[in-house]
Design a protein around this motif. Structure first.
Motif, mmCIF file in Angstrom:
data_model
loop_
_atom_site.group_PDB
_atom_site.id
_atom_site.type_symbol
_atom_site.label_atom_id
_atom_site.label_comp_id
_atom_site.label_asym_id
_atom_site.label_seq_id
_atom_site.Cartn_x
_atom_site.Cartn_y
_atom_site.Cartn_z
ATOM 1 N N UNK A 1 -23.076 -18.660 -13.036
ATOM 2 C CA UNK A 1 -21.769 -19.079 -13.530
ATOM 3 C C UNK A 1 -21.412 -18.439 -14.875
ATOM 4 N N UNK A 2 -22.238 -17.511 -15.330
ATOM 5 C CA UNK A 2 -21.966 -16.801 -16.589
ATOM 6 C C UNK A 2 -21.690 -15.343 -16.279
ATOM 7 N N UNK A 3 -20.487 -14.906 -16.610
ATOM 8 C CA UNK A 3 -20.048 -13.542 -16.285
ATOM 9 C C UNK A 3 -20.709 -12.545 -17.238
ATOM 10 N N UNK A 4 -21.180 -11.430 -16.688
ATOM 11 C CA UNK A 4 -21.753 -10.399 -17.545
ATOM 12 C C UNK A 4 -22.607 -9.426 -16.776
ATOM 13 N N UNK A 5 -23.212 -8.504 -17.507
ATOM 14 C CA UNK A 5 -24.065 -7.502 -16.896
ATOM 15 C C UNK A 5 -24.505 -6.473 -17.908
ATOM 16 N N UNK A 6 -25.237 -5.465 -17.420
ATOM 17 C CA UNK A 6 -25.826 -4.474 -18.324
ATOM 18 C C UNK A 6 -25.329 -3.070 -18.009
ATOM 19 N N UNK A 7 -25.543 -2.174 -18.968
ATOM 20 C CA UNK A 7 -25.361 -0.737 -18.733
ATOM 21 C C UNK A 7 -26.511 0.010 -19.369
ATOM 22 N N UNK A 8 -26.852 1.133 -18.774
ATOM 23 C CA UNK A 8 -27.879 2.014 -19.334
ATOM 24 C C UNK A 8 -27.472 3.450 -19.009
ATOM 25 N N UNK A 9 -27.168 4.226 -20.055
ATOM 26 C CA UNK A 9 -26.644 5.575 -19.898
ATOM 27 C C UNK A 9 -27.589 6.591 -20.547
ATOM 28 N N UNK A 10 -27.882 7.667 -19.818
ATOM 29 C CA UNK A 10 -28.743 8.736 -20.329
ATOM 30 C C UNK A 10 -27.863 9.850 -20.896
ATOM 31 N N UNK A 11 -28.017 10.120 -22.185
ATOM 32 C CA UNK A 11 -27.208 11.118 -22.888
ATOM 33 C C UNK A 11 -27.902 12.477 -22.932
ATOM 34 N N UNK A 12 -27.120 13.517 -23.006
ATOM 35 C CA UNK A 12 -27.651 14.873 -23.170
ATOM 36 C C UNK A 12 -27.616 15.216 -24.657
ATOM 37 N N UNK A 13 -28.685 14.863 -25.361
ATOM 38 C CA UNK A 13 -28.775 15.047 -26.806
ATOM 39 C C UNK A 13 -29.991 15.935 -27.110
ATOM 40 N N UNK A 14 -30.125 16.411 -28.334
ATOM 41 C CA UNK A 14 -31.314 17.204 -28.680
ATOM 42 C C UNK A 14 -32.633 16.470 -28.444
ATOM 43 N N UNK A 15 -32.600 15.134 -28.552
ATOM 44 C CA UNK A 15 -33.761 14.310 -28.222
ATOM 45 C C UNK A 15 -33.406 13.466 -27.001
ATOM 46 N N UNK A 16 -34.409 13.011 -26.220
ATOM 47 C CA UNK A 16 -34.125 12.221 -25.011
ATOM 48 C C UNK A 16 -33.569 10.841 -25.363
ATOM 49 N N UNK A 17 -32.256 10.712 -25.363
ATOM 50 C CA UNK A 17 -31.569 9.536 -25.890
ATOM 51 C C UNK A 17 -30.878 8.760 -24.774
ATOM 52 N N UNK A 18 -30.972 7.442 -24.869
ATOM 53 C CA UNK A 18 -30.227 6.573 -23.956
ATOM 54 C C UNK A 18 -29.440 5.548 -24.755
ATOM 55 N N UNK A 19 -28.359 5.060 -24.143
ATOM 56 C CA UNK A 19 -27.599 3.931 -24.682
ATOM 57 C C UNK A 19 -27.760 2.782 -23.700
ATOM 58 N N UNK A 20 -28.188 1.635 -24.193
ATOM 59 C CA UNK A 20 -28.364 0.458 -23.342
ATOM 60 C C UNK A 20 -27.568 -0.684 -23.937
ATOM 61 N N UNK A 21 -26.962 -1.470 -23.066
ATOM 62 C CA UNK A 21 -26.161 -2.561 -23.587
ATOM 63 C C UNK A 21 -26.046 -3.707 -22.616
ATOM 64 N N UNK A 22 -25.509 -4.802 -23.119
ATOM 65 C CA UNK A 22 -25.367 -6.023 -22.333
ATOM 66 C C UNK A 22 -24.060 -6.687 -22.714
ATOM 67 N N UNK A 23 -23.305 -7.116 -21.704
ATOM 68 C CA UNK A 23 -22.014 -7.765 -21.927
ATOM 69 C C UNK A 23 -22.077 -9.192 -21.391
ATOM 70 N N UNK A 24 -21.614 -10.138 -22.187
ATOM 71 C CA UNK A 24 -21.554 -11.549 -21.773
ATOM 72 C C UNK A 24 -20.118 -12.025 -21.938
ATOM 73 N N UNK A 25 -19.548 -12.577 -20.871
ATOM 74 C CA UNK A 25 -18.207 -13.137 -20.965
ATOM 75 C C UNK A 25 -18.198 -14.314 -21.927
ATOM 76 N N UNK A 26 -17.228 -14.350 -22.823
ATOM 77 C CA UNK A 26 -17.197 -15.395 -23.845
ATOM 78 C C UNK A 26 -16.620 -16.708 -23.341
ATOM 79 N N UNK A 27 -16.441 -16.824 -22.028
ATOM 80 C CA UNK A 27 -16.070 -18.115 -21.454
ATOM 81 C C UNK A 27 -17.303 -18.880 -20.975
ATOM 82 N N UNK A 28 -18.492 -18.489 -21.442
ATOM 83 C CA UNK A 28 -19.701 -19.205 -21.030
ATOM 84 C C UNK A 28 -19.643 -20.654 -21.532
#
Length: 604
Positions: free
Chosen positions: A291-318
């Motif tokens: 009953x709580x809206x949300x989810x994750x993302x994980x993105x692999x970037x093409x950078x000089x070092x092996x870099x990823x962006x990871x995140x989590x979103x939670x709906x504020x109507x929890x």
């Protein structure tokens, strides 16, 4: 002195009202000293202070230097150049550096950039990571169930780019300056100015040199006024001036209230053998309940070092006040199908930002008003199922600039604020309107008795229909109304961070580079200093301690009053605006601190 004390004691004995007042002062110590709630004209400490401001006259003022604001500035200068016209365009940006407060996933659709700067590749735009693969999964407590990503559906990212949006915005700023746009970083727009007829006249930047007590310091300096023919508000999600504009002109009367989420993000350097540049992964499900809206993302970037962006979103109507979006994010990374990515890796950045999730239903009924208009996330242009808004922000900024110049040129002699009246129609004829209408029922589909499971079925049907279903669902109660009493909810006990994959809050905030001048009034203002203790703590066990992703709010013992009191650590604030949105009584009003304060993100 002793006689005065004796007189004061006598007054207390014979004046019950005064006695209660003194008791209240001890129980509810003063928290808010900001001038927006403590008018300076009623404060004798300001009697002799010179309050005159310097004034600059320009053609176009843009509040906010994000994707929308920079695109508006660039497009305005492009159009002026095409007509061999001289116009003065100014962008005010509260971050110390352009891009310093930008935070997003981000996977960007280049459609608007292709139109704005067709040769962006030759110009060195930092879009270095084309998407190579999409995955979408449902996480159970210990496993992962794949969900297909069909071509052309919202989660299909073919043709898009993984970016560090702050770097892209900085690059846009360089392009704007090359065209002659005046950009003022470290200048926070703190006040909307009006003509006598009520139209917007421009903005004033914030004063500096005010002590935490609210008194002027020796270093006090008045902000400056920027008067413009048209003012474009591009403050991003939950802009504090945008809130005022919406209320004054009734822009969202008849619209569904805006719905929000909080997005938390980290940047990591991982082992090279685990790195797949262009891989885009999304999940729903665990650790959130259905009953709580949300989810994750994980993105692999093409950078000089092996870099990823990871995140989590939670709906504020929890609903559960014990929930902490930050802790849910930390817990997500420990999932057995996820944690292997982070083993042996190094976390290099952290941040958080509120995002609009209301979509089409929550767009203002009016996008322009006498003297200006709203663009980007100030208006709510975000596609929730696509998890994208940057290309809408850019397009809306471009259309606003076109409309503003048309109106200014048509009414060159006007001494009042000029309204870009053609802007709303341009938006309705663009892909922005079409896209948001087609997915209008996806997010509210999750408000059903089955929660996530019902939402997947209903939203899948809506996506399959392409938005052609003859109904438009509603979002339900506003986010600040959704919390249930703590006594009726199951407390959530979060695991202790291991310092390798999961982390504590304060060490995370340290990665944001956040800094504020310490001796200034807290910019997290309270309309009533009693409400945190009497309402939030009493009914919800102090939810601001958990929904804030930066440790700004904490309840500490109040030795003088014999109770607990709210302590605001304003220096920690990363300008996410979550408190302004989720506070149950809407008692917290976020206003700008001294310009240049806040996080110092590097490509978030």
């Amino acid at each position: 002195m002793s006689a005065l004390l004796k007189m004061h004691s006598v007054r207390r004995l014979f004046n019950p009202a005064l006695a209660r007042s003194i008791s209240d002062v001890a129980k509810y110590p003063r928290i808010t000293t900001h001038y927006t709630l403590n008018p300076r004209e009623k404060d004798e400490r300001w009697t002799e202070v010179d309050m005159e401001r310097c004034v600059e006259e320009v053609d176009l003022v843009i509040v906010g230097g994000g994707p929308a604001g920079m695109s508006a500035a660039i497009r305005a200068k492009q159009l002026a150049a095409e007509k061999d016209q001289e116009i003065r365009v100014c962008v005010v940006e509260k971050a110390a550096e352009v891009g310093g407060h930008i935070l997003s996933g981000a996977v960007i659709d280049p459609i608007s950039l292709n139109e704005l700067i067709p040769d962006w590749q030759e110009q060195g735009a930092p879009l270095n990571t084309p998407v190579t693969k999409d995955t979408f999964s449902f996480l159970t407590g210990s496993g992962r169930i794949s969900i297909p990503v069909f071509k052309g559906w919202p989660m299909d990212n073919h043709g898009n780019y993984v970016v560090r949006l702050g770097h892209l915005v900085k690059w846009l700023g360089d392009q704007a300056e090359a065209l002659g746009v005046e950009i003022y970083p470290g200048c926070a727009a703190s006040e909307v100015l009006f003509h006598e007829d009520g139209s917007v006249k421009g903005i004033a930047t914030n004063d500096v040199g005010i002590a935490k007590s609210g008194a002027p310091k020796d270093t006090f300096a008045r902000g400056m006024e920027l008067h413009a023919k048209t003012t474009i508000f591009a403050e991003g999600c939950r802009g504090h001036l945008t809130k005022q504009i919406m209320q004054k002109f009734g822009l969202n009367e008849g619209s569904e209230p805006q719905a929000y989420g909080i997005g938390l993000k980290e940047v990591w350097e991982i082992a090279p053998e685990k790195h797949q540049p262009g891989l885009v992964e999304h999940t729903i499900g665990w650790p959130l309940d259905r009953f709580t809206y949300g989810g994750s993302f994980l993105y692999h970037l093409n950078e000089p070092t092996p870099t990823i962006a990871v995140g989590f979103v939670v709906g504020l109507n929890y609903k559960n006040p014990w929930l902490s979006p930050f802790q849910e994010f930390q817990r997500f990374k420990t999932h057995p199908k996820v944690r292997h990515v982070f083993e042996g890796a190094t976390r290099i950045a952290y941040g958080a930002r509120a995002i609009n999730e209301g979509g089409f239903q929550s767009l203002p009924q009016k996008l322009s008003f006498p003297g200006g208009c709203l663009v980007g996330c100030s208006a709510g242009f975000l596609n929730v199922p696509r998890i994208k808004g940057s290309h809408y922000a850019m397009k809306s900024g471009m259309l606003a600039a076109e409309s503003a110049l048309e109106a200014i040129n048509a009414d060159a002699q006007s001494t009042a604020g000029v309204e870009p009246t053609g802007y709303a129609e341009k938006i309705k004829n663009s892909f922005v309107w079409k896209d948001l209408y087609s997915v209008r029922n996806v997010h509210p589909s999750f408000h059903n008795p089955l929660g996530l499971y019902g939402g997947l079925v209903l939203s899948g049907f809506s996506i399959f229909m392409g938005g052609r279903e003859p109904w438009t669902l509603k979002h339900g109660p506003q986010d600040h109304e959704s919390l249930q009493p703590a006594s009726s909810c199951q407390p959530i006990v979060y695991p202790k961070p291991d310092g390798k994959i999961s982390f504590d809050l304060l060490s995370s905030v340290a990665l944001t580079g956040t800094n504020h001048e310490g001796d200034q009034p807290a910019h997290l203002t309270l309309k009533d200093d009693r409400i945190p203790v009497d309402h939030n703590l009493a009914l919800y066990e102090g939810p601001e301690q958990r929904f804030c992703p930066a440790g700004v709010y904490e309840y500490v013992p109040n030795e003088e009053g014999g109770n607990m009191k709210l302590q605001i650590n304003a220096q920690n604030c990363i300008h996410c605006k979550t408190c302004d949105i989720k506070d149950p009584k809407q008692n917290i009003n976020w206003v700008v601190p001294e310009g240049g304060g806040g996080p110092a993100y590097n490509g978030m």
